[in-house]
Design a protein around this motif. Sequence first.
Motif, mmCIF file in Angstrom:
data_model
loop_
_atom_site.group_PDB
_atom_site.id
_atom_site.type_symbol
_atom_site.label_atom_id
_atom_site.label_comp_id
_atom_site.label_asym_id
_atom_site.label_seq_id
_atom_site.Cartn_x
_atom_site.Cartn_y
_atom_site.Cartn_z
ATOM 1 N N LYS A 121 93.098 39.799 4.183
ATOM 2 C CA LYS A 121 91.919 40.647 4.318
ATOM 3 C C LYS A 121 91.577 40.869 5.784
ATOM 4 C CE LYS A 121 88.395 40.029 1.555
ATOM 5 N NZ LYS A 121 87.153 39.463 0.943
ATOM 6 N N LEU A 122 91.658 39.801 6.589
ATOM 7 C CA LEU A 122 91.372 39.930 8.022
ATOM 8 C C LEU A 122 92.361 40.871 8.681
ATOM 9 C CD1 LEU A 122 89.732 39.060 10.497
ATOM 10 C CD2 LEU A 122 91.299 37.106 10.742
ATOM 11 N N GLN A 123 93.618 40.787 8.287
ATOM 12 C CA GLN A 123 94.632 41.680 8.837
ATOM 13 C C GLN A 123 94.292 43.137 8.551
ATOM 14 O OE1 GLN A 123 98.784 42.018 7.073
ATOM 15 N NE2 GLN A 123 99.213 40.786 8.889
ATOM 16 N N THR A 124 93.854 43.418 7.333
ATOM 17 C CA THR A 124 93.465 44.779 6.962
ATOM 18 C C THR A 124 92.254 45.247 7.758
ATOM 19 O OG1 THR A 124 94.303 44.435 4.711
ATOM 20 C CG2 THR A 124 92.743 46.238 5.038
ATOM 21 N N SER A 128 92.349 48.295 10.580
ATOM 22 C CA SER A 128 91.436 49.427 10.441
ATOM 23 C C SER A 128 90.636 49.641 11.723
ATOM 24 C CB SER A 128 90.497 49.190 9.263
ATOM 25 O OG SER A 128 89.546 50.224 9.160
ATOM 26 N N LYS A 129 90.200 48.550 12.347
ATOM 27 C CA LYS A 129 89.446 48.656 13.595
ATOM 28 C C LYS A 129 90.325 49.215 14.706
ATOM 29 C CE LYS A 129 86.217 48.453 16.488
ATOM 30 N NZ LYS A 129 85.194 49.510 16.425
ATOM 31 N N ASN A 130 91.557 48.753 14.778
ATOM 32 C CA ASN A 130 92.475 49.266 15.806
ATOM 33 C C ASN A 130 92.754 50.749 15.598
ATOM 34 O OD1 ASN A 130 92.610 46.707 16.890
ATOM 35 N ND2 ASN A 130 94.492 46.161 15.810
ATOM 36 N N SER A 131 92.844 51.158 14.338
ATOM 37 C CA SER A 131 93.050 52.575 14.028
ATOM 38 C C SER A 131 91.866 53.403 14.520
ATOM 39 C CB SER A 131 93.234 52.749 12.524
ATOM 40 O OG SER A 131 93.344 54.108 12.181
ATOM 41 N N ARG A 132 90.671 52.873 14.359
ATOM 42 C CA ARG A 132 89.482 53.584 14.820
ATOM 43 C C ARG A 132 89.474 53.691 16.346
ATOM 44 N NH1 ARG A 132 83.126 51.828 13.795
ATOM 45 N NH2 ARG A 132 82.215 53.417 15.157
ATOM 46 N N TRP A 133 89.817 52.607 17.023
ATOM 47 C CA TRP A 133 89.903 52.653 18.485
ATOM 48 C C TRP A 133 90.919 53.707 18.930
ATOM 49 C CZ3 TRP A 133 89.633 46.675 18.770
ATOM 50 C CH2 TRP A 133 88.356 46.267 19.196
ATOM 51 N N LEU A 134 92.056 53.756 18.238
ATOM 52 C CA LEU A 134 93.085 54.726 18.587
ATOM 53 C C LEU A 134 92.593 56.148 18.345
ATOM 54 C CD1 LEU A 134 95.928 55.374 19.494
ATOM 55 C CD2 LEU A 134 96.729 54.909 17.164
ATOM 56 N N GLU A 209 103.175 49.757 7.303
ATOM 57 C CA GLU A 209 101.741 49.493 7.430
ATOM 58 C C GLU A 209 101.173 50.201 8.651
ATOM 59 O OE1 GLU A 209 100.991 45.304 7.425
ATOM 60 O OE2 GLU A 209 101.663 45.018 5.361
ATOM 61 N N VAL A 210 101.927 50.183 9.749
ATOM 62 C CA VAL A 210 101.488 50.887 10.962
ATOM 63 C C VAL A 210 101.355 52.377 10.691
ATOM 64 C CG1 VAL A 210 102.140 51.516 13.317
ATOM 65 C CG2 VAL A 210 102.444 49.163 12.542
ATOM 66 N N LYS A 211 102.382 52.958 10.085
ATOM 67 C CA LYS A 211 102.390 54.406 9.814
ATOM 68 C C LYS A 211 101.200 54.795 8.929
ATOM 69 C CE LYS A 211 104.376 58.582 9.332
ATOM 70 N NZ LYS A 211 103.566 59.187 8.250
ATOM 71 N N ALA A 212 100.933 54.010 7.899
ATOM 72 C CA ALA A 212 99.850 54.327 6.974
ATOM 73 C C ALA A 212 98.486 54.263 7.633
ATOM 74 C CB ALA A 212 99.894 53.374 5.776
ATOM 75 N N SER A 213 98.373 53.492 8.706
ATOM 76 C CA SER A 213 97.073 53.303 9.361
ATOM 77 C C SER A 213 96.821 54.263 10.513
ATOM 78 C CB SER A 213 96.970 51.870 9.891
ATOM 79 O OG SER A 213 97.849 51.676 10.986
ATOM 80 N N LEU A 214 97.848 54.965 10.993
ATOM 81 C CA LEU A 214 97.679 55.825 12.164
ATOM 82 C C LEU A 214 96.707 56.963 11.856
ATOM 83 C CD1 LEU A 214 101.307 56.166 13.595
ATOM 84 C CD2 LEU A 214 99.438 54.753 14.476
ATOM 85 N N PRO A 215 95.772 57.229 12.768
ATOM 86 C CA PRO A 215 94.830 58.337 12.552
ATOM 87 C C PRO A 215 95.537 59.685 12.603
ATOM 88 C CG PRO A 215 94.564 57.397 14.754
ATOM 89 C CD PRO A 215 95.501 56.490 14.025
ATOM 90 N N LYS A 216 94.903 60.696 12.033
ATOM 91 C CA LYS A 216 95.525 62.008 11.900
ATOM 92 C C LYS A 216 95.744 62.703 13.239
ATOM 93 C CE LYS A 216 93.734 62.851 7.233
ATOM 94 N NZ LYS A 216 92.903 63.736 6.382
ATOM 95 N N ASN A 217 95.002 62.284 14.274
ATOM 96 C CA ASN A 217 95.173 62.951 15.565
ATOM 97 C C ASN A 217 96.477 62.563 16.258
ATOM 98 O OD1 ASN A 217 93.307 60.493 15.746
ATOM 99 N ND2 ASN A 217 94.009 60.662 17.879
ATOM 100 N N ILE A 218 97.161 61.542 15.758
ATOM 101 C CA ILE A 218 98.446 61.139 16.351
ATOM 102 C C ILE A 218 99.552 62.014 15.783
ATOM 103 C CG2 ILE A 218 100.087 59.258 16.660
ATOM 104 C CD1 ILE A 218 97.409 58.896 18.115
ATOM 105 N N ARG A 219 100.089 62.873 16.646
ATOM 106 C CA ARG A 219 101.112 63.826 16.207
ATOM 107 C C ARG A 219 102.522 63.405 16.596
ATOM 108 N NH1 ARG A 219 98.159 69.606 17.749
ATOM 109 N NH2 ARG A 219 96.294 69.303 16.422
#
Length: 438
Positions: A121-124, A128-134, A209-219
Amino acid sequence: MKNTKKKLNSQTIVVKSSFTGSNITRYAGLNTVAKYMNRQNIVQTISSSFPTVWYNATKFGINQIMMAITLASISGINRLCRIAAFSGDGLVKSLLKLDKAINENALSAALKNLGQVGARKLQTVLLSKNSRWLRESGLESITLDADSTVKSVCGNQEGAEKGFNTTKKGAKSYHPLLVFVSEMKLLYHTWFRTGSAYTANGIVDFLEEVKASLPKNIREVFFRADSGFFSGELFDLLESYNWNYLVKVKLKNLENLLQSQTWVELIGKNDVAICEFSYKAKGWNRPRMLKAIRTVKEYVQVSYLGQQQIVPVYQYACYISSYDMDAIGLHELYKQRSTSETWIEQVKGHTMAGSTLTDDFWANDILWQLSVLAYNISVMMRQKKSKFKQQEHRTFIDWFITVPAKITRSGHQTELKMYEHHFYKAEWKELDRLIEAA
């Protein structure tokens, strides 16, 4: 019987309420860290993700324990006994709303009770927080530098096993897998693994897992890694994602293979030559182009047919990449990943990741993740000013964290009074202003 009187507000870390305990702190900079963590909703997220059921015998909340470990890691403190002592600092108790220091047994028991479910759970939560920062960085193109690191242990900790260990051969260790967003120095994702795990073990699932978490602005994504990640399965995945990649080649017969190639010497560089050739390794579904660079390491004298001759001794570097560039360009691009090795040392040596251990694997996993969170908080706090961004975390600790101060209370406000002639006072105030203005 449940005791609801002790239930904490999710916004735990903030100096504004009544205070009991010592009026001296060694870590005044943690007040600024606390402001940042609250503005980023880190405390609220941890509190809501790991709620505490309060009973009469319950003395400390899960959020208090996890935040105490995180703040200790930010301050460069390791081992449960030292974290327990750290939680008795006047400011730390005020930030975490503690009546007394958290004892070592409470820290260990809480982490073990979280177990595998808590670790996952902590990993998730952190991913998610790192994805938001990105996402908030505004980047559209990123470089992902993958690596692994060996953390030796002393004792018989669960999951610690013998594996490839360059510093302490034969010692038991853990072998975490990591990937950084290089443009931000952000440790984006990590897996805590047993010491017997090979470098690339699980890399496909890890990157999914990395790919699924990347925000949409990463092209655009550029993946870079050392020879431990040389795998046809990985290349298939990267190509299916349409990610560019650069990985150093690792083959048992690599040097013999390279010696048999046709080399082209570069004009003006007599000691440098390059080559490229198609190669299909066992298990690959198709051949791929390998590109290599050969340089002269030294010249030695040898005897050949009774005569002394001076001959070169070569060293080679070979790469596989999706980029259409020669071996020289790939070699220069690959050398830039060396900075990620520096960041790994900051994670392990400055925020003490992997240095605080119990005899339980999943508790150690949580301890590792909280130290990674501490590193990322340090990195993200300093993003707005290049002078701060370029610092190592140890400098950050010296400038902004280990600042002695006196705690005073006036009315309902708790204030920190720094030493007037603190050497980095101006920088400390500037960082505090940047956090306030964010």
